[in-house]
Design an enzyme around this catalytic site. Structure first.
Site, PDB file in Angstrom:
ATOM      1  N   ASN A   9       0.869  -1.174   0.000  1.00  0.00           N
ATOM      2  CA  ASN A   9       0.000   0.000   0.000  1.00  0.00           C
ATOM      3  C   ASN A   9       0.909   1.228   0.000  1.00  0.00           C
ATOM      4  O   ASN A   9       1.532   1.542   1.005  1.00  0.00           O
ATOM      5  CB  ASN A   9      -0.885  -0.041   1.263  1.00  0.00           C
ATOM      6  CG  ASN A   9      -1.690   1.233   1.432  1.00  0.00           C
ATOM      7  OD1 ASN A   9      -1.799   2.036   0.509  1.00  0.00           O
ATOM      8  ND2 ASN A   9      -2.264   1.419   2.621  1.00  0.00           N
ATOM      9  N   LYS A  11       0.146   4.336  -0.287  1.00  0.00           N
ATOM     10  CA  LYS A  11      -0.419   5.548   0.323  1.00  0.00           C
ATOM     11  C   LYS A  11      -0.107   6.775  -0.561  1.00  0.00           C
ATOM     12  O   LYS A  11      -0.107   6.635  -1.773  1.00  0.00           O
ATOM     13  CB  LYS A  11       0.114   5.708   1.755  1.00  0.00           C
ATOM     14  CG  LYS A  11      -0.055   4.414   2.550  1.00  0.00           C
ATOM     15  CD  LYS A  11       0.265   4.550   4.005  1.00  0.00           C
ATOM     16  CE  LYS A  11       0.042   3.191   4.684  1.00  0.00           C
ATOM     17  NZ  LYS A  11       0.224   3.223   6.118  1.00  0.00           N
ATOM     18  N   HIS A  95      -9.361   1.569   4.732  1.00  0.00           N
ATOM     19  CA  HIS A  95      -8.066   1.661   5.412  1.00  0.00           C
ATOM     20  C   HIS A  95      -8.198   2.597   6.616  1.00  0.00           C
ATOM     21  O   HIS A  95      -8.923   3.597   6.550  1.00  0.00           O
ATOM     22  CB  HIS A  95      -6.987   2.175   4.449  1.00  0.00           C
ATOM     23  CG  HIS A  95      -5.621   2.078   5.050  1.00  0.00           C
ATOM     24  ND1 HIS A  95      -5.136   3.039   5.894  1.00  0.00           N
ATOM     25  CD2 HIS A  95      -4.679   1.113   4.982  1.00  0.00           C
ATOM     26  CE1 HIS A  95      -3.926   2.673   6.312  1.00  0.00           C
ATOM     27  NE2 HIS A  95      -3.625   1.501   5.772  1.00  0.00           N
ATOM     28  N   GLU A  97      -6.445   4.876   7.760  1.00  0.00           N
ATOM     29  CA  GLU A  97      -6.163   6.298   7.537  1.00  0.00           C
ATOM     30  C   GLU A  97      -7.361   6.998   6.904  1.00  0.00           C
ATOM     31  O   GLU A  97      -7.624   8.168   7.183  1.00  0.00           O
ATOM     32  CB  GLU A  97      -4.892   6.450   6.679  1.00  0.00           C
ATOM     33  CG  GLU A  97      -3.655   6.133   7.521  1.00  0.00           C
ATOM     34  CD  GLU A  97      -2.508   5.498   6.767  1.00  0.00           C
ATOM     35  OE1 GLU A  97      -2.485   5.553   5.525  1.00  0.00           O
ATOM     36  OE2 GLU A  97      -1.629   4.920   7.440  1.00  0.00           O
ATOM     37  N   GLU A 167      -5.524  -4.849  10.428  1.00  0.00           N
ATOM     38  CA  GLU A 167      -4.435  -3.910  10.688  1.00  0.00           C
ATOM     39  C   GLU A 167      -4.695  -3.157  11.986  1.00  0.00           C
ATOM     40  O   GLU A 167      -5.469  -2.186  11.988  1.00  0.00           O
ATOM     41  CB  GLU A 167      -4.318  -2.909   9.542  1.00  0.00           C
ATOM     42  CG  GLU A 167      -4.020  -3.538   8.207  1.00  0.00           C
ATOM     43  CD  GLU A 167      -3.390  -2.531   7.253  1.00  0.00           C
ATOM     44  OE1 GLU A 167      -2.277  -2.778   6.808  1.00  0.00           O
ATOM     45  OE2 GLU A 167      -4.003  -1.493   6.992  1.00  0.00           O
ATOM     46  N   GLY A 173       2.774   1.946  10.639  1.00  0.00           N
ATOM     47  CA  GLY A 173       3.793   2.986  10.483  1.00  0.00           C
ATOM     48  C   GLY A 173       4.492   3.357  11.777  1.00  0.00           C
ATOM     49  O   GLY A 173       5.210   4.352  11.828  1.00  0.00           O
ATOM     50  N   SER A 212       3.494  -2.422  10.148  1.00  0.00           N
ATOM     51  CA  SER A 212       4.947  -2.534  10.322  1.00  0.00           C
ATOM     52  C   SER A 212       5.514  -3.894   9.888  1.00  0.00           C
ATOM     53  O   SER A 212       6.447  -4.402  10.498  1.00  0.00           O
ATOM     54  CB  SER A 212       5.335  -2.219  11.774  1.00  0.00           C
ATOM     55  OG  SER A 212       4.959  -0.887  12.101  1.00  0.00           O
TER      56      SER A 212
HETATM   57  P1  PGA Z   1       2.997   0.074   7.451  1.00  0.00           P
HETATM   58  O1  PGA Z   1       1.532   0.351   6.863  1.00  0.00           O
HETATM   59  O2  PGA Z   1       3.449  -1.244   6.835  1.00  0.00           O
HETATM   60  O3  PGA Z   1       3.826   1.220   7.002  1.00  0.00           O
HETATM   61  O4  PGA Z   1       2.850  -0.036   8.934  1.00  0.00           O
HETATM   62  C1  PGA Z   1       0.619  -0.682   6.692  1.00  0.00           C
HETATM   63  C2  PGA Z   1      -0.675  -0.171   6.120  1.00  0.00           C
HETATM   64  O5  PGA Z   1      -1.117   0.925   6.479  1.00  0.00           O
HETATM   65  O6  PGA Z   1      -1.306  -0.852   5.288  1.00  0.00           O
END
Ligand code: PGA
Length: 250
Positions: A9, A11, A95, A97, A167, A173, A212
């Site tokens: 992803n 983003k 997601h 976010e 998630e 992140g 992560s």
């Molecule tokens: P990350 O993000 O691997 O940077 O923690 C995962 C995601 O948001 O899908």
């Protein structure tokens, strides 16, 4: 036997040119993955979907969102027919976010999922609890609600085009990984809830862990019985670590 899936992803990262350069390097990775029965893909920004799709072969190319209406006065939005015209048939929905910054509710996710499945698209539906909810022991309550509302009023045949990504928001992140045990426990719970909603098709459902994930820890997650793949943000941005994650799964 369920396939494994590694989905990057991206983003709000990579310009069109950067996305295109990455895509051009993916052919050997996709080949290596597919001979090991692993599906691989990335979700670029809308702007780069076409460039990635047309400069890669066999790579799944997913949108990070879509609108549920086909067209209309929705400034800044992109619809399913627009994606389909580019040959895009995978979309990430819900997601964290988008839930956090764009008021994406379970109900809105359900509208999008219904529409995507009616269009024979594949949906990657994201669920997961915030840090506060995790600390209050509400993980399963939150995930169950997200699943029951987000996936409501579908039929079991349509579930074949659904992937669920668990998630935990506190691990995205942040470098704070959920343990393999937590990932397995919640991914198995996801499968059970889907089973209670749609029956045996839940055994075919791909359930991903995300948060992560990187080359050093991906194999541990994927060794869990109910974790079928990973949704990866940061570590999917560099071709070297993307390739290293595929290798770690072979
Ligand atoms: P990350 O993000 O691997 O940077 O923690 C995962 C995601 O948001 O899908």
């Amino acid at each position: 036997m369920r396939k494994k899936l590694l989905l990057g992803n991206w983003k709000m990262n990579k310009t069109v040119l950067e996305a295109k350069s990455f895509a051009k390097l993916t052919a050997p990775i996709v080949k290596m993955a597919s001979s090991a029965g692993i599906l691989v893909g990335v979700a670029p920004t809308y702007l780069s979907l076409d460039a990635v799709k047309s400069n890669s072969s066999g790579l799944i190319v997913a949108a990070q969102n879509c609108h549920y209406e086909d067209h209309g006065a929705f400034t800044g939005e992109v619809s399913i027919p627009m994606l389909k015209e580019l040959g895009i048939d995978w979309v990430i929905i819900g997601h964290s976010e988008r839930r956090q910054y764009d008021n994406e509710t379970d109900e809105k996710c359900n509208k999008k999922i219904q529409k995507l499945l009616a269009n024979n698209m594949t949906v990657v539906y994201c669920v997961g609890e915030t840090l506060k909810e995790f600390e209050e022991g509400l993980t399963k309550e939150v995930v169950e609600r997200q699943l029951r509302v987000g996936l409501k009023d579908l039929n079991s045949e349509q579930l074949r085009n659904v992937v669920v990504a668990y998630e935990p928001v506190w691990s995205i992140g942040t470098g704070k990984n959920a343990s393999e045990e937590i990932a397995e426990d919640v991914c198995a719970f996801v499968r059970n809830i889907v089973k209670s909603m749609y029956g045996a098709v839940s055994e075919e459902l791909l359930v991903l862990y995300g948060g992560s994930v990187k080359p050093e820890n991906i194999a541990g997650y994927l060794s869990q019985a109910d974790v079928d793949g990973a949704l990866v943000g940061g570590a999917s941005l560099k071709i070297e670590s993307f390739e290293a994650m595929v290798k770690a799964l072979i």
